[in-house]
Design a protein around this motif. Sequence first.
Motif, mmCIF file in Angstrom:
data_model
loop_
_atom_site.group_PDB
_atom_site.id
_atom_site.type_symbol
_atom_site.label_atom_id
_atom_site.label_comp_id
_atom_site.label_asym_id
_atom_site.label_seq_id
_atom_site.Cartn_x
_atom_site.Cartn_y
_atom_site.Cartn_z
ATOM 1 N N GLU A 17 0.828 -1.209 0.000
ATOM 2 C CA GLU A 17 0.000 0.000 0.000
ATOM 3 C C GLU A 17 0.865 1.263 0.000
ATOM 4 O OE1 GLU A 17 -3.627 2.073 2.524
ATOM 5 O OE2 GLU A 17 -2.582 0.348 3.371
ATOM 6 N N ASN A 18 1.875 1.302 0.862
ATOM 7 C CA ASN A 18 2.768 2.471 0.895
ATOM 8 C C ASN A 18 3.576 2.586 -0.389
ATOM 9 O OD1 ASN A 18 1.824 3.184 3.380
ATOM 10 N ND2 ASN A 18 3.769 3.008 4.436
ATOM 11 N N PHE A 19 3.969 1.454 -0.958
ATOM 12 C CA PHE A 19 4.688 1.454 -2.235
ATOM 13 C C PHE A 19 3.858 2.174 -3.293
ATOM 14 C CE2 PHE A 19 5.547 -0.220 -6.425
ATOM 15 C CZ PHE A 19 6.926 -0.232 -6.509
ATOM 16 N N LEU A 20 2.605 1.758 -3.440
ATOM 17 C CA LEU A 20 1.737 2.340 -4.467
ATOM 18 C C LEU A 20 1.419 3.804 -4.167
ATOM 19 C CD1 LEU A 20 -0.656 -0.689 -5.017
ATOM 20 C CD2 LEU A 20 1.224 0.078 -6.506
ATOM 21 N N ASN A 21 1.171 4.114 -2.907
ATOM 22 C CA ASN A 21 0.866 5.506 -2.539
ATOM 23 C C ASN A 21 2.061 6.425 -2.750
ATOM 24 O OD1 ASN A 21 -1.823 5.076 -1.834
ATOM 25 N ND2 ASN A 21 -1.305 4.542 0.272
#
Length: 194
Positions: A17-21
């Motif tokens: 999730e943090n990667f994509l955000n």
Amino acid sequence: MYTGRPSARKRPPVTRENFLNHLSTITKHKLLVLEGCWKVGLYRQGLLHDLSKFSPTEFIVGVRYFQGNRSPNNAEREDIGYSTSWLHHKGRNRHHFEYWVDYNLRLKEGESPVIPVKMPGRYVVEMLMDRIAASKVYLGDAYTDDAPLRYFGAGSASLFMHPETAALLKHLLRMLAEKGEDYTFAYVRRKLSK
């Protein structure tokens, strides 16, 4: 007590999730700077802006410390006492005033051994675009043309900039706040063409 080394505790994990955000945030920022730079004729700088953010040194920190409303570098600073990502970034990107710092070999009593160097105008303009884009990304719908000036005024950056660099940036930020983006970008484009 800060020892100059990362803390022994475990750093935040890298999550999907943090990667994509984080990828979305830095891509949006980069595209906004690209658009601004192209409007004033800085095509190459617009294309090359912040490419180091995609390097493992910077990107992984951004993913680990992603919050969405501020730079992940500040969260890393709070966690370990400094930002590895920022140290990497500022040394590779000429639109940051911290890149333009050198030693003072003609040191007089009471002077700092470190001095700010005047930035070339095209990098001051890229710094303007960087600050506009960061404000738009982090403020979203709350962004107004005076936001980059308010952010600049709230910090101490001008204390560490060459006086002429600080004056030019402040002049452009005031113009943006008072006359808007279209007027400011047209002004910059005219000045760059001379």
